[in-house]
Write a protein that holds these residues in place. Structure first.
Motif, PDB file in Angstrom:
ATOM      1  N   LEU A   1       7.099 -17.047  32.489  1.00 45.52           N
ATOM      2  CA  LEU A   1       7.403 -18.450  32.211  1.00 45.52           C
ATOM      3  C   LEU A   1       8.058 -19.099  33.424  1.00 45.52           C
ATOM      4  CD1 LEU A   1       7.574 -20.869  30.251  1.00 45.52           C
ATOM      5  CD2 LEU A   1       9.746 -19.925  29.440  1.00 45.52           C
ATOM      6  N   ALA A   2       8.995 -18.397  34.046  1.00 41.68           N
ATOM      7  CA  ALA A   2       9.670 -18.932  35.238  1.00 41.68           C
ATOM      8  C   ALA A   2       8.672 -19.197  36.360  1.00 41.68           C
ATOM      9  CB  ALA A   2      10.753 -17.964  35.705  1.00 41.68           C
ATOM     10  N   ALA A   3       7.725 -18.286  36.557  1.00 41.00           N
ATOM     11  CA  ALA A   3       6.720 -18.455  37.602  1.00 41.00           C
ATOM     12  C   ALA A   3       5.834 -19.661  37.317  1.00 41.00           C
ATOM     13  CB  ALA A   3       5.882 -17.186  37.734  1.00 41.00           C
ATOM     14  N   LEU A   4       5.454 -19.838  36.050  1.00 46.19           N
ATOM     15  CA  LEU A   4       4.609 -20.970  35.672  1.00 46.19           C
ATOM     16  C   LEU A   4       5.349 -22.293  35.841  1.00 46.19           C
ATOM     17  CD1 LEU A   4       1.888 -21.886  34.607  1.00 46.19           C
ATOM     18  CD2 LEU A   4       2.719 -21.486  32.284  1.00 46.19           C
ATOM     19  N   VAL A   5       6.607 -22.344  35.422  1.00 46.69           N
ATOM     20  CA  VAL A   5       7.404 -23.560  35.604  1.00 46.69           C
ATOM     21  C   VAL A   5       7.522 -23.882  37.095  1.00 46.69           C
ATOM     22  CG1 VAL A   5       9.708 -24.575  35.373  1.00 46.69           C
ATOM     23  CG2 VAL A   5       8.705 -23.345  33.453  1.00 46.69           C
ATOM     24  N   ASP A   6       7.855 -22.886  37.905  1.00 52.01           N
ATOM     25  CA  ASP A   6       7.988 -23.109  39.350  1.00 52.01           C
ATOM     26  C   ASP A   6       6.700 -23.665  39.952  1.00 52.01           C
ATOM     27  OD1 ASP A   6      10.584 -22.213  39.331  1.00 52.01           O
ATOM     28  OD2 ASP A   6      10.112 -20.211  40.092  1.00 52.01           O
ATOM     29  N   ALA A   7       5.566 -23.078  39.583  1.00 49.73           N
ATOM     30  CA  ALA A   7       4.282 -23.514  40.147  1.00 49.73           C
ATOM     31  C   ALA A   7       3.960 -24.947  39.756  1.00 49.73           C
ATOM     32  CB  ALA A   7       3.171 -22.574  39.690  1.00 49.73           C
ATOM     33  N   LEU A   8       4.177 -25.301  38.482  1.00 49.94           N
ATOM     34  CA  LEU A   8       3.852 -26.653  38.028  1.00 49.94           C
ATOM     35  C   LEU A   8       4.818 -27.690  38.601  1.00 49.94           C
ATOM     36  CD1 LEU A   8       2.848 -25.948  34.322  1.00 49.94           C
ATOM     37  CD2 LEU A   8       1.341 -26.490  36.233  1.00 49.94           C
ATOM     38  N   VAL A   9       6.098 -27.334  38.685  1.00 58.97           N
ATOM     39  CA  VAL A   9       7.075 -28.273  39.252  1.00 58.97           C
ATOM     40  C   VAL A   9       6.786 -28.505  40.731  1.00 58.97           C
ATOM     41  CG1 VAL A   9       9.510 -28.534  39.873  1.00 58.97           C
ATOM     42  CG2 VAL A   9       8.885 -27.831  37.555  1.00 58.97           C
ATOM     43  N   LYS A  10       6.500 -27.431  41.465  1.00 60.17           N
ATOM     44  CA  LYS A  10       6.202 -27.577  42.893  1.00 60.17           C
ATOM     45  C   LYS A  10       4.915 -28.348  43.112  1.00 60.17           C
ATOM     46  CE  LYS A  10       8.706 -23.512  44.422  1.00 60.17           C
ATOM     47  NZ  LYS A  10       8.619 -22.103  44.830  1.00 60.17           N
ATOM     48  N   GLY A  11       3.938 -28.211  42.194  1.00 62.20           N
ATOM     49  CA  GLY A  11       2.695 -28.969  42.314  1.00 62.20           C
ATOM     50  C   GLY A  11       2.922 -30.461  42.166  1.00 62.20           C
ATOM     51  N   GLY A  12       3.927 -30.861  41.388  1.00 63.63           N
ATOM     52  CA  GLY A  12       4.314 -32.260  41.263  1.00 63.63           C
ATOM     53  C   GLY A  12       3.326 -33.157  40.545  1.00 63.63           C
ATOM     54  N   ARG A  13       2.361 -32.596  39.837  1.00 67.43           N
ATOM     55  CA  ARG A  13       1.349 -33.427  39.184  1.00 67.43           C
ATOM     56  C   ARG A  13       1.613 -33.664  37.708  1.00 67.43           C
ATOM     57  NH1 ARG A  13      -4.480 -32.120  41.776  1.00 67.43           N
ATOM     58  NH2 ARG A  13      -3.815 -32.118  43.932  1.00 67.43           N
ATOM     59  N   CYS A  14       2.682 -33.087  37.175  1.00 64.89           N
ATOM     60  CA  CYS A  14       2.964 -33.248  35.753  1.00 64.89           C
ATOM     61  C   CYS A  14       4.468 -33.194  35.515  1.00 64.89           C
ATOM     62  CB  CYS A  14       2.262 -32.155  34.939  1.00 64.89           C
ATOM     63  SG  CYS A  14       2.765 -30.486  35.373  1.00 64.89           S
ATOM     64  N   ASP A  15       4.860 -33.708  34.360  1.00 63.43           N
ATOM     65  CA  ASP A  15       6.237 -33.557  33.894  1.00 63.43           C
ATOM     66  C   ASP A  15       6.269 -32.316  33.015  1.00 63.43           C
ATOM     67  OD1 ASP A  15       7.330 -35.799  35.124  1.00 63.43           O
ATOM     68  OD2 ASP A  15       6.794 -37.115  33.460  1.00 63.43           O
ATOM     69  N   VAL A  16       7.118 -31.366  33.396  1.00 59.95           N
ATOM     70  CA  VAL A  16       7.146 -30.073  32.726  1.00 59.95           C
ATOM     71  C   VAL A  16       8.251 -30.041  31.674  1.00 59.95           C
ATOM     72  CG1 VAL A  16       7.374 -27.580  33.060  1.00 59.95           C
ATOM     73  CG2 VAL A  16       6.269 -28.987  34.825  1.00 59.95           C
ATOM     74  N   HIS A  17       7.886 -29.652  30.471  1.00 59.39           N
ATOM     75  CA  HIS A  17       8.825 -29.462  29.372  1.00 59.39           C
ATOM     76  C   HIS A  17       8.640 -28.049  28.831  1.00 59.39           C
ATOM     77  CE1 HIS A  17       8.660 -33.804  29.725  1.00 59.39           C
ATOM     78  NE2 HIS A  17       9.741 -33.895  28.977  1.00 59.39           N
ATOM     79  N   VAL A  18       9.744 -27.414  28.479  1.00 59.14           N
ATOM     80  CA  VAL A  18       9.709 -26.029  28.019  1.00 59.14           C
ATOM     81  C   VAL A  18      10.373 -25.933  26.651  1.00 59.14           C
ATOM     82  CG1 VAL A  18      10.429 -23.657  28.519  1.00 59.14           C
ATOM     83  CG2 VAL A  18       9.842 -25.193  30.410  1.00 59.14           C
ATOM     84  N   CYS A  19       9.738 -25.199  25.758  1.00 63.62           N
ATOM     85  CA  CYS A  19      10.317 -24.906  24.447  1.00 63.62           C
ATOM     86  C   CYS A  19       9.907 -23.477  24.116  1.00 63.62           C
ATOM     87  CB  CYS A  19       9.793 -25.894  23.408  1.00 63.62           C
ATOM     88  SG  CYS A  19      10.667 -25.808  21.840  1.00 63.62           S
ATOM     89  N   ALA A  20      10.821 -22.540  24.336  1.00 61.35           N
ATOM     90  CA  ALA A  20      10.485 -21.122  24.213  1.00 61.35           C
ATOM     91  C   ALA A  20      11.523 -20.398  23.374  1.00 61.35           C
ATOM     92  CB  ALA A  20      10.393 -20.495  25.603  1.00 61.35           C
ATOM     93  N   PRO A  21      11.140 -19.255  22.792  1.00 60.36           N
ATOM     94  CA  PRO A  21      12.096 -18.478  21.996  1.00 60.36           C
ATOM     95  C   PRO A  21      13.261 -17.979  22.847  1.00 60.36           C
ATOM     96  CG  PRO A  21       9.850 -17.703  21.635  1.00 60.36           C
ATOM     97  CD  PRO A  21       9.804 -18.637  22.789  1.00 60.36           C
ATOM     98  N   GLU A  22      14.419 -17.810  22.222  1.00 56.87           N
ATOM     99  CA  GLU A  22      15.587 -17.329  22.952  1.00 56.87           C
ATOM    100  C   GLU A  22      15.475 -15.866  23.348  1.00 56.87           C
ATOM    101  OE1 GLU A  22      18.790 -18.156  20.266  1.00 56.87           O
ATOM    102  OE2 GLU A  22      18.187 -16.604  18.849  1.00 56.87           O
TER     103      GLU A  22
END
Length: 197
Positions: free
Chosen positions: A76-97
């Motif tokens: 999940l961390a890798a996916l968030v990093d990739a999407l945020v660095k790509g800058g083409r979308c607003d990233v929102h996360v909702c995941a189990p604790e």
């Protein structure tokens, strides 16, 4: 994982470049049209719209992420990093604790599902006390995020394969299926990889 430290930000991105490129293409195709592209009149172009941000730049599509591996999952961390660095979308996360593998399409019915805000660099994130399906259901309910619906839901990146009969038990696939049943395009990503410390 939560906020990345300086050392973590220098790590190479473990995601295949083809996967990132494909995700960026999907997001670019789902971006809301600008007023000029829609053929609106000059008066409509001057009026603020939901698709236009305060600085008159087109709004980015919203991508909602979840992961059966939990909020601390390296995938999940890798996916968030990739999407945020790509800058083409607003990233929102909702995941189990915590890690919630092999719970299929289960939902929480006799306990209170709690949501706690957590820090992810470049993304708005919540950890949820329930299953991955609870996460998607709660996120799409409009109680956590201000958008009406995301452009895409991605469940992953989950450790290990999800193939064959495992697809019936997979909570990663169930989360993507829940979004699809709510009318939101979704994908589940699983890699047969293991994290070595």
């Amino acid at each position: 994982m939560a906020a990345s430290s300086g050392d973590e930000s220098r790590r190479p991105n473990p995601l295949p470049s083809g996967l990132v490129s494909n995700l960026q293409s999907v997001l670019a195709a789902r971006r809301p049209p600008s007023p000029e592209d829609a053929g609106s009149t000059a008066a409509e172009a001057e009026a603020p719209t939901a698709e236009t941000a305060a600085d008159d730049a087109p709004a980015k599509p919203v991508v909602l992420l979840t992961c059966a591996g939990g909020i601390q999952s390296p995938g999940l961390a890798a996916l968030v990093d990739a999407l945020v660095k790509g800058g083409r979308c607003d990233v929102h996360v909702c995941a189990p604790e915590s890690d919630k593998p092999v719970c299929g399409h289960s939902i929480t019915i006799r306990q209170t599902v709690s949501a706690t805000s957590v820090h992810f660099t470049g993304a708005k994130a919540f950890e949820i006390s329930g299953t991955p399906v609870d996460c998607i259901s709660l996120a799409l309910s409009g109680r956590l995020f201000s958008w009406s619906a995301p452009a895409l839901v991605i469940s992953g990146i989950n450790t290990g394969p999800n193939c064959g009969y495992e697809m019936f038990h997979s909570s990663a696939i169930a989360a993507a299926r829940e979004a699809l049943m709510c009318g939101v395009p979704s994908i589940a990503i699983s890699l047969n990889w293991w994290v070595c410390d």
